[in-house]
Design a protein around this motif. Structure first.
Motif, mmCIF file in Angstrom:
data_model
loop_
_atom_site.group_PDB
_atom_site.id
_atom_site.type_symbol
_atom_site.label_atom_id
_atom_site.label_comp_id
_atom_site.label_asym_id
_atom_site.label_seq_id
_atom_site.Cartn_x
_atom_site.Cartn_y
_atom_site.Cartn_z
ATOM 1 N N HIS A 230 0.826 -1.209 0.000
ATOM 2 C CA HIS A 230 0.000 0.000 0.000
ATOM 3 C C HIS A 230 0.858 1.255 0.000
ATOM 4 O O HIS A 230 0.670 2.150 0.817
ATOM 5 N N HIS A 307 -8.998 7.248 6.455
ATOM 6 C CA HIS A 307 -7.743 6.829 5.825
ATOM 7 C C HIS A 307 -6.960 8.067 5.391
ATOM 8 O O HIS A 307 -7.551 9.047 4.953
ATOM 9 N N ARG A 316 -10.287 -1.876 -1.216
ATOM 10 C CA ARG A 316 -10.120 -3.177 -0.530
ATOM 11 C C ARG A 316 -11.308 -3.455 0.380
ATOM 12 O O ARG A 316 -11.792 -4.589 0.483
HETATM 13 C C1 SDX Z 1 -4.382 1.192 7.754
HETATM 14 O O1 SDX Z 1 -1.643 4.493 5.258
HETATM 15 C C2 SDX Z 1 -2.088 3.306 4.819
HETATM 16 O O2 SDX Z 1 -2.086 2.996 3.670
HETATM 17 C C3 SDX Z 1 -2.577 2.347 5.927
HETATM 18 C C4 SDX Z 1 -3.288 1.088 5.474
HETATM 19 C C5 SDX Z 1 -2.339 0.146 4.772
HETATM 20 O O3 SDX Z 1 -2.829 -0.665 3.971
HETATM 21 O O4 SDX Z 1 -1.105 0.163 5.114
HETATM 22 O O5 SDX Z 1 -4.367 1.413 4.635
HETATM 23 C C6 SDX Z 1 -3.828 0.302 6.685
HETATM 24 O O6 SDX Z 1 -3.666 1.556 8.656
HETATM 25 C C7 SDX Z 1 -5.814 1.662 7.634
HETATM 26 C C8 SDX Z 1 -6.233 2.647 8.764
HETATM 27 C C9 SDX Z 1 -6.557 1.837 10.026
HETATM 28 N N1 SDX Z 1 -6.775 2.736 11.164
HETATM 29 C C10 SDX Z 1 -7.995 2.962 11.710
HETATM 30 O O7 SDX Z 1 -9.052 2.502 11.244
HETATM 31 C C11 SDX Z 1 -7.991 3.819 12.974
HETATM 32 C C12 SDX Z 1 -9.089 4.874 12.888
HETATM 33 N N2 SDX Z 1 -8.730 5.795 11.801
HETATM 34 C C13 SDX Z 1 -8.071 7.026 12.228
HETATM 35 O O8 SDX Z 1 -7.263 6.960 13.349
HETATM 36 C C14 SDX Z 1 -7.559 7.865 11.043
HETATM 37 O O9 SDX Z 1 -8.581 7.965 10.142
HETATM 38 C C15 SDX Z 1 -6.275 7.429 10.329
HETATM 39 C C16 SDX Z 1 -5.152 7.238 11.265
HETATM 40 C C17 SDX Z 1 -6.507 6.167 9.543
HETATM 41 C C18 SDX Z 1 -5.926 8.545 9.339
HETATM 42 O O10 SDX Z 1 -5.633 9.656 10.086
HETATM 43 P P1 SDX Z 1 -5.183 11.082 9.405
HETATM 44 O O11 SDX Z 1 -5.116 10.953 7.929
HETATM 45 O O12 SDX Z 1 -3.962 11.534 10.141
HETATM 46 O O13 SDX Z 1 -6.393 11.985 9.697
HETATM 47 P P2 SDX Z 1 -6.570 12.831 11.025
HETATM 48 O O14 SDX Z 1 -6.239 11.994 12.224
HETATM 49 O O15 SDX Z 1 -5.849 14.128 10.839
HETATM 50 O O16 SDX Z 1 -8.172 13.072 11.046
HETATM 51 C C19 SDX Z 1 -8.758 14.125 10.285
HETATM 52 C C20 SDX Z 1 -10.059 14.433 11.026
HETATM 53 C C21 SDX Z 1 -9.826 14.732 12.511
HETATM 54 O O17 SDX Z 1 -10.905 15.542 12.955
HETATM 55 P P3 SDX Z 1 -10.674 17.185 13.027
HETATM 56 O O18 SDX Z 1 -9.458 17.381 13.933
HETATM 57 O O19 SDX Z 1 -10.422 17.609 11.581
HETATM 58 O O20 SDX Z 1 -11.946 17.708 13.615
HETATM 59 O O21 SDX Z 1 -10.924 13.294 11.004
HETATM 60 C C22 SDX Z 1 -11.116 12.810 12.339
HETATM 61 C C23 SDX Z 1 -9.999 13.390 13.166
HETATM 62 O O22 SDX Z 1 -10.381 13.494 14.532
HETATM 63 N N3 SDX Z 1 -11.045 11.338 12.257
HETATM 64 C C24 SDX Z 1 -11.841 10.503 12.933
HETATM 65 C C25 SDX Z 1 -11.466 9.214 12.517
HETATM 66 N N4 SDX Z 1 -10.459 9.299 11.630
HETATM 67 C C26 SDX Z 1 -10.202 10.623 11.477
HETATM 68 N N5 SDX Z 1 -12.826 10.731 13.840
HETATM 69 C C27 SDX Z 1 -13.440 9.633 14.331
HETATM 70 N N6 SDX Z 1 -13.156 8.361 13.980
HETATM 71 C C28 SDX Z 1 -12.166 8.113 13.079
HETATM 72 N N7 SDX Z 1 -11.863 6.857 12.731
#
Ligand code: SDX
Length: 428
Positions: A230, A307, A316
């Motif tokens: 990825h 993401h 996926r």
């Molecule tokens: C994988 O990078 C890759 O390619 C990874 C992956 C791979 O194949 O290797 O695809 C695999 O790691 C998938 C992601 C799995 N993680 C999760 O499901 C954990 C929950 N998701 C989040 O923690 C988050 O969405 C991330 C870590 C995946 C992405 O984070 P970013 O891009 O740094 O975004 P961010 O944290 O800056 O969030 C932007 C906004 C924020 O709100 P504001 O400050 O703008 O008000 O969106 C919110 C965040 O609080 N937000 C969420 C959220 N994800 C982002 N709010 C609630 N629930 C969520 N899941």
């Protein structure tokens, strides 16, 4: 005419070339920035806007939900290829001929033994140890038994290290699972295919004749393909930066496993099921968890949602969602957690908070439901992710080494104390 970027600082103009990738992505090449500006650098926490390398392995388009390995779409590969073929494609750049695949398979089988002393290292862990911590340690411990896999500069030496870890990693992964279940450590059967053998090593029982389950093996094969690479995600960037110090492939992979463990990354697939279970125990109150996810005062996040790159849908997740329903149907399993997941996704996808932030189900949202249906314990879900991501990590490490890329060493902006003289303890 190649594009250029102009930066103006204090009336001085600096010009930087813009490179264009084969999919028309543009990147400002700032290799000369510090030298040209007398030390000015950039700052970009989480590297949200920063490319670490040029790579020919995986292309993804977050807006269009496109994911391709070496130009082949994930949809076609998941449907038509098997995992070992995809591993070869990612690592060496082309789909293998029948002969190439046969040799790769044979070379891997030749290396599928593990030094018996490794079992003593495994025995040193308590049963309660998280499998990702055990797997990272065992992968690093492999170096001691395969010292020739460290200093690999030639393609031939790299190939030797690659087939070794492709062979031994599934054995170590199955051992971590069997250790927790107090089962004898199985070596599998080299007459089986790569994924069939993994299944046998994981699911065989000493007191029963092992019978392969095609539904399970096909589902596993597809899941491993979907997780195989990825581009520059957290764990792959870890593998590349550790590898850039020439620490060797196994040490780089051990570091990548630790990065993948985190709940914001690969550990999310375990966290999703734990979240769905909590919702189920809470009477299926999805609204409560949606509210928690939106509450800035609450550290809870909707696991499996959002993401860094995909801002429309994770291709996926779409494939895994369909596969989850097929596998549960084929195995005749009714899992209320799947219904909770679908209900949760439906509510979130209509909620302004998630829509505005472009948060959609990612690869981890549904994968745990299939792993659970296959009888894999929750704490092993991220190990399954690592088994899939292994060829991607290897491919990225190999590309970085063959291109002789420099050691990774980011800069910083210092915001600490300015110079101050030392004070004797009596004067503090
Ligand atoms: C994988 O990078 C890759 O390619 C990874 C992956 C791979 O194949 O290797 O695809 C695999 O790691 C998938 C992601 C799995 N993680 C999760 O499901 C954990 C929950 N998701 C989040 O923690 C988050 O969405 C991330 C870590 C995946 C992405 O984070 P970013 O891009 O740094 O975004 P961010 O944290 O800056 O969030 C932007 C906004 C924020 O709100 P504001 O400050 O703008 O008000 O969106 C919110 C965040 O609080 N937000 C969420 C959220 N994800 C982002 N709010 C609630 N629930 C969520 N899941």
């Amino acid at each position: 005419m190649s594009k250029k970027a102009i930066l103006e600082i204090d009336g001085n103009k600096y010009e930087f070339p813009i490179i264009e990738g084969t999919e028309k992505e543009l990147g400002i090449d700032i290799k000369t920035l510090r030298g040209a500006t007398g030390g000015i650098t950039t700052i970009d926490p989480g590297y949200k806007n920063t490319g670490s390398c040029e790579s020919a392995i995986t292309f993804l388009d977050g807006e269009k939900g496109i994911l391709r390995y070496r130009g082949y779409s994930i949809e076609e590969l998941a449907e038509k290829a098997d995992f070992l073929e995809v591993a070869y494609l990612l690592i060496f750049g082309e789909l293998p001929t029948a002969e190439q695949l046969d040799k790769f398979d044979k070379d891997i089988k030749e290396e599928s033994h593990i030094d018996e002393d490794m079992k003593r290292i495994l025995d040193g862990f308590p049963k309660s140890a998280h499998p990702m911590g055990v797997l990272s340690s065992l992968t690093s411990a492999l170096i001691a038994f395969n010292p020739g896999s460290v200093d690999v500069d030639s393609e031939e030496a790299m190939y030797g290290a690659i087939v070794k870890i492709m062979a031994k990693f599934p054995v170590l992964a199955s051992w971590t699972m069997r250790k927790r279940k107090s089962l004898p450590l199985d070596y599998g059967d080299s007459s089986l295919g790569y994924v069939e053998n993994l299944s046998k090593m994981m699911f065989s029982r000493p007191n029963k004749t092992y019978e392969a389950n095609k539904i399970v093996n096909d589902a596993l094969d597809k899941l491993l393909i979907l997780h195989a690479d990825h581009e520059q995600n957290c764990s792959t960037s870890t593998v590349r930066i550790v590898g850039s110090s020439h620490a060797g492939l196994f040490a780089s992979l051990s570091a990548g496993i630790s990065a993948l463990w985190g709940p914001l990354h690969g550990g999310a697939n375990q966290a999703v099921i734990e979240m769905l279970e909590a919702i189920r125990e809470d009477g299926g109150d999805t609204a409560k968890y949606i509210a928690k996810a939106k509450d800035k005062e609450d550290p809870f996040r909707l696991m499996g949602f959002g993401h860094r790159v995909y801002k429309n849908f994770d291709p996926r997740a779409k494939i895994i969602k369909v596969s989850a329903e097929e596998v549960l149907g084929d195995l005749g399993i009714e899992d209320p957690v799947l219904d909770i997941a679908k209900g949760l996704a439906q509510v979130a996808l209509e909620d302004e908070y998630f829509v505005k932030r472009k948060l959609y189900p990612n690869v981890d949202f549904y994968s745990g439901i299939i792993y659970r249906a296959l009888g894999i314990p929750t704490e092993m879900f991220t190990v399954m992710f690592a088994l899939g991501r292994l060829p991607g990590w290897i491919a990225q490490w190999r590309e970085m080494r063959l291109r002789k890329e420099p050691i990774g060493r980011p800069r910083q902006i210092y915001t600490g104390a300015n110079y101050r003289e030392f004070k004797e303890v009596a004067k503090r």
